[in-house]
Design a protein around this motif. Sequence first.
Motif, short mmCIF file in Angstrom:
data_model
loop_
_atom_site.label_atom_id
_atom_site.label_comp_id
_atom_site.label_asym_id
_atom_site.label_seq_id
_atom_site.Cartn_x
_atom_site.Cartn_y
_atom_site.Cartn_z
N HIS A 130 0.82 -1.21 0.00
CA HIS A 130 0.00 0.00 0.00
C HIS A 130 0.86 1.27 0.00
N GLU A 131 2.07 1.19 0.56
CA GLU A 131 2.96 2.36 0.52
C GLU A 131 3.49 2.59 -0.89
N LEU B 1 -5.64 -4.79 -0.41
CA LEU B 1 -5.44 -3.33 -0.34
C LEU B 1 -6.70 -2.59 0.10
N ASP C 2 -7.60 5.46 3.34
CA ASP C 2 -6.42 6.28 3.63
C ASP C 2 -5.76 6.77 2.34
N ARG D 204 0.64 4.04 -2.83
CA ARG D 204 0.43 5.46 -2.48
C ARG D 204 1.40 6.35 -3.26
N ARG E 9 -8.39 -2.50 2.79
CA ARG E 9 -8.36 -1.88 4.13
C ARG E 9 -7.56 -0.57 4.13
N HIS E 10 -6.75 -0.34 3.11
CA HIS E 10 -5.97 0.90 3.01
C HIS E 10 -6.60 1.90 2.03
#
Length: 138
Positions: free
Chosen positions: A61-62, A94, A100, A65, A96-97
């Motif tokens: 997820h980073e 992914l 954000d 992003r 759950r992210h």
Amino acid sequence: MNQAARRIGRTLALVLPVVLVLSGTLAVTRVPWAAPNAESQVLTASSDTASTQAKAARAPHEVLRDRLLTQLQEKNPSVALTDLQTAVNGRPSLARHCADLARALGRAAVAKYGPKQAQNYSRPVCDTSFASGVAQGR
């Protein structure tokens, strides 16, 4: 003839596993983990820094992003939101992210376009998280 075939068979039975093990070991002694243009980092079978390199790996997820924020800067928020939705659909872990990530895109859109224009890109990706990020970025 039968005796010669047995001898060849035994020889192959002893030599072939050794050859396969050695060729497999040689094949994985140098595995490039970095991009071709980056500094050449390789992981060898006897590397002392293997655990250090593993800890430096970033979460998916980073990485996503960073990619989405780059797309937002280079193209527009619509492209980034579409890519976010595609990534979440393709890789459910992914999800759950997602909120954000969408909020981060909203804040970045406000920084680039201002609150009014950023709100024009708002879509229901990950509920209304993009709009929430736009509101936070004001």
